[in-house]
Design an enzyme around this catalytic site. Structure first.
Site, PDB file in Angstrom:
ATOM      1  N   ASP A  76       0.829  -1.269   0.049  1.00 51.23           N
ATOM      2  CA  ASP A  76       0.040   0.076  -0.068  1.00 51.23           C
ATOM      3  C   ASP A  76       0.859   1.360   0.056  1.00 51.23           C
ATOM      4  OD1 ASP A  76       0.909  -0.492   2.577  1.00 51.23           O
ATOM      5  OD2 ASP A  76      -1.147  -0.935   3.405  1.00 51.23           O
ATOM      6  N   ASN A 125      -7.679  -3.845  14.708  1.00 48.89           N
ATOM      7  CA  ASN A 125      -8.902  -4.141  14.172  1.00 48.89           C
ATOM      8  C   ASN A 125      -8.890  -5.303  13.328  1.00 48.89           C
ATOM      9  OD1 ASN A 125      -8.103  -2.919  11.841  1.00 48.89           O
ATOM     10  ND2 ASN A 125      -9.406  -1.357  12.013  1.00 48.89           N
ATOM     11  N   HIS A 127      -7.262  -5.500  10.521  1.00 44.87           N
ATOM     12  CA  HIS A 127      -7.249  -5.358   8.996  1.00 44.87           C
ATOM     13  C   HIS A 127      -5.640  -5.923   8.638  1.00 44.87           C
ATOM     14  CE1 HIS A 127      -4.770  -0.926   9.789  1.00 44.87           C
ATOM     15  NE2 HIS A 127      -4.168  -2.059  10.012  1.00 44.87           N
ATOM     16  N   GLU A 158      -9.816  -2.693   5.654  1.00 44.58           N
ATOM     17  CA  GLU A 158     -10.240  -2.548   6.978  1.00 44.58           C
ATOM     18  C   GLU A 158     -11.504  -3.624   7.393  1.00 44.58           C
ATOM     19  OE1 GLU A 158      -8.938  -0.635   9.026  1.00 44.58           O
ATOM     20  OE2 GLU A 158      -7.984   0.931   8.104  1.00 44.58           O
TER      21      GLU A 158
HETATM   22  P1  PGA Z   1       2.404  -2.097  12.922  1.00 45.92           P
HETATM   23  O1  PGA Z   1       0.928  -2.123  11.724  1.00 45.92           O
HETATM   24  O2  PGA Z   1       3.053  -3.219  12.121  1.00 45.92           O
HETATM   25  O3  PGA Z   1       3.017  -0.954  12.836  1.00 45.92           O
HETATM   26  O4  PGA Z   1       1.771  -2.418  14.272  1.00 45.92           O
HETATM   27  C1  PGA Z   1       0.511  -3.113  11.346  1.00 45.92           C
HETATM   28  C2  PGA Z   1      -0.845  -2.692  10.513  1.00 45.92           C
HETATM   29  O5  PGA Z   1      -1.717  -1.793  11.289  1.00 45.92           O
HETATM   30  O6  PGA Z   1      -0.988  -3.207   9.504  1.00 45.92           O
END
Ligand code: PGA
Length: 240
Positions: free
Chosen positions: A66, A134, A136, A141
Site C-alpha cells: 500500500d 482491528n 486489518h 479494514e
Molecule cells: P504495525 O502495523 O506493524 O505498525 O503494528 C500493522 C498494521 O496496522 O497493519
C-alpha cells in the site's frame, strides 16, 4: 494455517526470516510481497544481515501492499521512503524491481488498475503481512470484501490514529490510500502474517478462533493453503 507462537519480537523476526530465507535460497529471482509498519522491521534487519552474509537480492522483485494518497518518492512519511530506508538501500536489490503503489498519481483509480495489472503478471512467492489492532491487513479494514483487488481506501479513524505516531500529528495523516485488495494478497504462494505485542491480542484471537469473515480481514488467511501466523506471546495471550 500454521500458528507459530514464539517468546518475543526478536524470535518472531528470526522465525519469519527462516521462512523468507528458504524462499530466497530456492529461487534467486523470487517475487516478494512486502509490508510497512513497525512489525516487519525486525524481519528486514534479518534480511539485511542475510545480505551481509552473502545472500543476493539482485534478481529479486518486490511489490508493496500500500501507499498513502498524495505521498511517494521523496516524502519522508511515504511507504516508498520507509521501504528504501529500512530495506532496499541496505541490500543489492535493483530499485527498479521494487514496486509500491503510485500514491502521487493524480488519477488514483488508474494507479490501482496499473498495479493490478502488474500483480496479475507477477505472482508473489511469499507475502509478508502485519495485522492491525482491528484485524486489518494492508489497508483492508473490517468489512472489505475478500474478492477485493487494488483499490482506493478511505482510512478508518482507528487506523489514522494508530498511524499518527509516524507523523507530527493525526491531522497530517492522509485520509486515503491505495491498497492491494484481499484477493491480491491471497494470490501469493505463501503468506506470513506477523503479530507482536499485547495490543494485537484481540485481533489474533479473532483471526484464529473467530468466524472467517470480512469482519476480521486477517481471518481470510486461514483459507490459504500455505499460510503462517507468527505471534509473540503477548499477541497470542488470549489464545491460551
Ligand atoms: P504495525 O502495523 O506493524 O505498525 O503494528 C500493522 C498494521 O496496522 O497493519
Amino acid at each position: 494455517m500454521e500458528l507459530i507462537i514464539v517468546e518475543d519480537y526478536d524470535a518472531l523476526s528470526k522465525e519469519g526470516y527462516r521462512i523468507v530465507e528458504a524462499v530466497l535460497k530456492a529461487k534467486q529471482d523470487a517475487c516478494l510481497g512486502l509490508a510497512t509498519g513497525s512489525t516487519p522491521l525486525g524481519l528486514y534487519k534479518e534480511m539485511i544481515a542475510g545480505y551481509k552474509k552473502g545472500l543476493s537480492y539482485k534478481k529479486v522483485t518486490s511489490y508493496n501492499l500500500d501507499e498513502y494518497a498524495g505521498l511517494g518518492e521523496g516524502d519522508s512519511q511515504s511507504y516508498r521512503t520507509f521501504m528504501n530506508e529500512n530495506l532496499f538501500s541496505h541490500i543489492d536489490i535493483d530499485i527498479s524491481n521494487t514496486h509500491v503503489p503510485d500514491g502521487k498519481n493524480a488519477n488514483l483509480e488508474s494507479a490501482c488498475r496499473s498495479y493490478n495489472d502488474m500483480l496479475a503478471k507477477n505472482v508473489r512467492d511469499i507475502q509478508i503481512l502485519g495485522i492491525g489492532v482491528n484485524g486489518h491487513i494492508a489497508f483492508n479494514e473490517p468489512g472489505t470484501d475478500f474478492e477485493s483487488v487494488t483499490h482506493v481506501v478511505e482510512l478508518s479513524e482507528d487506523t489514522v490514529l494508530q498511524n499518527a505516531r509516524f507523523f507530527d500529528s493525526a491531522s497530517e495523516v492522509p485520509k486515503r490510500a491505495i491498497s492491494m485488495g484481499i484477493a491480491n494478497i491471497m494470490e501469493a504462494k505463501a503468506v506470513v502474517l506477523f503479530a507482536s505485542g499485547p495490543n494485537k491480542a484481540q485481533a489474533v484471537y479473532d483471526t484464529v478462533k473467530g468466524e472467517i469473515s470480512p469482519r476480521c480481514p486477517a481471518s481470510v488467511i486461514r483459507t490459504h493453503a500455505h499460510s503462517y501466523l507468527i505471534a509473540d506471546k503477548a499477541a497470542a495471550a488470549l489464545l491460551q
